[in-house]
Every structure is written in C-alpha cells, then in structure tokens.
Design an enzyme around this catalytic site. Structure first.
Site, PDB file in Angstrom:
ATOM      1  N   GLN A 309      26.186  -4.895 -30.429  1.00  0.00           N
ATOM      2  CA  GLN A 309      25.477  -4.429 -31.622  1.00  0.00           C
ATOM      3  C   GLN A 309      26.070  -3.118 -32.124  1.00  0.00           C
ATOM      4  OE1 GLN A 309      23.317  -5.948 -33.424  1.00  0.00           O
ATOM      5  NE2 GLN A 309      22.026  -7.300 -32.195  1.00  0.00           N
ATOM      6  N   CYS A 434      18.824 -12.112 -37.481  1.00  0.00           N
ATOM      7  CA  CYS A 434      19.535 -11.276 -38.454  1.00  0.00           C
ATOM      8  C   CYS A 434      19.511 -11.898 -39.841  1.00  0.00           C
ATOM      9  CB  CYS A 434      20.982 -11.037 -38.007  1.00  0.00           C
ATOM     10  SG  CYS A 434      21.954 -12.551 -37.824  1.00  0.00           S
TER      11      CYS A 434
END
Length: 480
Positions: A309, A434
């Site tokens: 990430q 996401c």
C-alpha cells in the site's frame, strides 16, 4: 439462352446513429453543475443533456466547450468559472492543470472527504440497492482523512521520455501519454522526488537513451522509487528495454553518491511494446534486493515488484479497522482471500487463532512467507492459487473459517469466490475495497445471506477521486 450474371452490389457502409442533441462539438455553453462524478469531474446539464466537466466543482456556474458527445451524455472542457463554489481553493501544485495525477486539489480537503463518503453511499444505493438514508439505513461513516494530506506516497512510477532532444520524466497528462516533466510532486514522499530527479540528471549526463514508445527505441523506460516511511530505506528500480546498460558502474556509483539513503538499486528488463511497466526479468545491481518498512508493529520486506500500500499512515488505519471488524478474540480461524504479500493476514494473526491466506501470484506468497518469518508469526498458512479453488479445498480438509476477509483488485471478487463464501457461511465477512461500484455489486450478492452492518471509507489517496472502504457483513442469525 445464357443467363446474364447479376452484378454484386458492394456492401453498404453501416449507418451511424444520429442523435438529436442540444449541443454540438465545439459549441461553447454556460451551465450549472450539480455534483461530482467518481473521477472528480463536475456534472451538469444543458437543456437536459448531461455533461461531465473536469476541473469544475459542484454548485458552480461555468462556461465550457463541448469536446465529445454520446447519446445520453458528453464531455466538455472548462473555459471559465463564472460563479465559484465556496469550497474551491487554489491548487498547491504548479502543474495541477496539466498533470493527470490529481483531480481534486482545487477542492477543500474536508469537502473531498464528504464527497468520497457520498460516492460510497451513491454506489451502495444505486448498484447494491441498500438504503443509505432514513430509518433502517446502512451506517456509512464519515471518511477518515489525514491530518497532513501531502507527501504521503511511498512509491513513484515515473515514465521516461524525450522532448525536444532532452530527457524528461514525470507523469502523464490526463487521458494521454504525453509526459509532463516534473521535478517535484506534492503527494510523493520527498525521497521519491530526489530519486527521480537524480536518475534523470545522471542518465542525461551519461547519455543513456530515453525510451520512445512510438518508435519502440531507447533504453530507459521508467524509474520506480520506493521508500520505507518508517525506516527511511530507499530502493531505485530502473526499467529498461534490454539487459545491457552502458556505463552501468558509473550509473550505480552516481546514484549512490547523489541519493545517500539508497540501499537497493534494481534493474527490471521489459523488452515488449506494451503499456505494462514491469517485465519478467529482475536483477539486483547493488545492495539488497528488498527494503523494509512497518505497518503498526509488523515489519515487511518490499521487493521491486511487491504490491505494498502506497500510503502507510492510512494503511495502518485501514488494517486496524479490518482487525476490529473481524472481531478476533484469539480463538477464530480466518481466511484472507487475495492476501498479497500477507499484509492483512499478519495483522489479523495478532489476535486470531490461525489465519489462512491465499493469493494467485507465487512471488507474492513467497514474500508473505518471508514476512511471516521476519516477524516470528507462526499462526499463518499461505497458499498459491485462485481463492475460489483453494478455499473449497481447505473446506474439504476440515477448515471452517469464522471470518473471511477479501481485498480484491478494482474489478472486485470473482463470482465463484462469492459463491464459495455463501457455501462456507462464515459468521463474518470483512470486505476491503478500492472500488465502490464493484463493492456494491458484490455486497448485493452476499446480502442473500449476510446483513451489511457498517461501512468505513478511508482516504488512502488524498486529492484524487479514489476512496478505499472496509465493510462488515454478519451472517443473519449469527449474532444480535
């Protein structure tokens, strides 16, 4: 009497549909915007016809030029803001208007957070059919933002090219492959800026040829910079079209001299004519083949091709919320589908009895096992394969998960995996997403058996239109 052969008529060209539209390409009109779409473009109507206007904000009166039309909607270029939104601010980045990296820098940050919460609500209602307002509505919490929403990205992937005989590197202009030459990006960690600027200077000095994607010539395609936000370690990845790098030792020496924090210099070879950044071959030119960073108390090894990430501050918030929604008390068995390099799995293992992680990419599972060993975490098992195939095999072995966690790519979960979850019937499903639209689609399928309890949006990508969510679903009848 001989028959005369009939002359074959040439096929008629397909008739293009003609729409009776109130606008034409090139026309300049004024309109009022009513909202923003998921990409951050203003949405308005002209004589009932929907227009998307990048750069416009909600509740503005704008003058636009029609760029492209379809039957039900079109796209327009912002010419002037006649009446500005009270939430419009001056973008901090000097190339904001040309770079396609950020779409919301001109919107006050608190309003960005409210907009992202609304995007999640809109998708849940429109695609999933979930109530988001009034009595019985699903709880969609306010978006968790950053105290300082700048310099948060720990990875930069910068295309290299040539303009007017000079080597350039930056980010693409919106909806194009035109490189905007950039020396500093305000959402990148400063170390990444330093790496990219240094490699550009050094490559130009050593006459290392930049890549030309049209002619498929040149050597240096991309520079990828990674930084461990907590450790300060820096990795430089040079994406090249071939193995041989002229003056390679001089290049390595110069990078080490000009970027003192560098601990790893890696080359990846991609000889294909493609938009895909990485090729199959990766070699370490100097230093370690990984850098290290922490999310909370968990240490991770990050290789050149590892998915990790990009916002470590918000990632810790996201993963702590995932751990909270899993409800682990030390006795649970948890399955982590799409486990990647084990980031969520290792977080869950802190409070679970055992965690099983599955991922289709073998290199990611190798990283996951290395990260488990790195942290001395033994109550995890990782497997390579498709989740919808591996999880049923685990079921046959007698593994019964209390919780299934999914963190799929933007396209959402494979339909077979959703079927597997419904067959396995864990008490809880925790979904990390996401993409609000594919999230809503998948939750609608799971809602046959599961109740959607709450949704927590997290701003992983400030100043862009993207929003991450973590949601909790509980099997009906499993708990009050």
């Amino acid at each position: 009497m001989a028959k005369t052969a009939k002359k074959k008529s040439s096929p008629k060209p397909p008739v293009k549909p003609v729409y009776d539209l109130p606008v034409q390409v090139g026309q300049v009109v004024e309109l009022e915007t009513t909202g923003l779409n998921h990409d951050g473009a203003g949405v308005g109507r002209y004589e009932g016809y929907t227009l998307f206007v990048p750069g416009a904000l909600a509740s503005e009166r704008v003058r636009v030029r029609i760029e492209h039309t379809k039957k039900n909607f079109g796209f327009a270029k912002l010419l002037d803001v006649v009446q500005a939104s009270p939430f419009r601010v001056e973008p901090a980045c000097p190339v904001f208007s040309r770079c396609g990296g950020c779409s919301l820098q001109h919107l006050a940050y608190e309003e960005q957070l409210r907009h992202k919460q609304q995007i999640v609500k809109d998708n849940l209602r429109r695609i999933g059919g979930f109530p988001v307002e009034g009595e019985g509505a699903v709880t969609v919490h306010p978006t968790i933002g950053m105290t300082d929403p700048w310099r948060y990205r720990n990875k930069a992937q910068v295309p290299i090219g040539e303009q007017e005989g000079a080597l350039v590197g930056g980010f693409y202009a919106e909806r194009s492959h035109q490189i905007i030459d950039i020396d500093a990006c305000l959402i990148q960690h400063q170390a990444n800026d330093e790496v990219v600027a240094a490699v550009k200077r050094i490559a130009a000095r050593l006459n290392i040829q930049p890549y030309d994607e049209v002619r498929h010539t040149g050597l240096l395609r991309h520079v990828v910079a990674k930084v461990g936000a907590r450790t300060g370690e820096v990795m430089v990845v040079l994406i090249t079209t071939e193995d041989f790098i002229p003056q390679r030792e001089h290049l390595i020496e110069a990078i080490r001299r000009e970027v003192p924090a560098v601990t790893s210099i890696v080359q990846n070879v991609n000889p294909e004519k493609t938009n895909v950044i990485f090729g199959d071959k990766t070699v370490t030119l100097w230093g370690s083949d990984v850098i290290y960073d922490y999310i909370g108390p968990i240490k991770f090894a990050i290789s050149a091709r590892s998915f990790y990430q990009v916002n470590p501050v918000q990632t810790e918030i996201l993963y702590n919320k995932t751990l909270e929604y899993a409800g682990a008390t030390g006795t649970e068995t948890i399955i982590d589908a799409y486990c990647g390099i084990g980031t969520i799995s290792l977080f869950l293992a802190q409070k679970a009895n055992h965690v099983y992680g599955v991922e289709i990419v073998p290199e990611a599972i190798a990283d996951a096992n290395r990260n488990a060993e790195l942290n001395g975490i033994a109550n995890v098992t990782f497997a390579v394969g498709a989740a919808e195939e591996v999880i049923p095999a685990w079921k046959e072995q007698g593994i019964r998960p209390d919780v299934i966690v999914v963190d799929p790519p933007r396209k959402g979960c494979d339909e077979a995996l959703l079927t597997t979850i419904l067959q396995m019937q864990p008490e809880r499903v925790v979904y990390v997403s996401c993409n609000p639209s594919t999230l809503a689609r998948d939750l609608k399928i799971l809602s046959d058996l599961y109740e959607l309890k709450e949704v927590q949006p997290v701003d992983m990508f400030p100043h862009t239109g993207h929003v991450e969510c973590v949601i909790l679903m509980v099997r009906r009848g499993a708990e009050s």
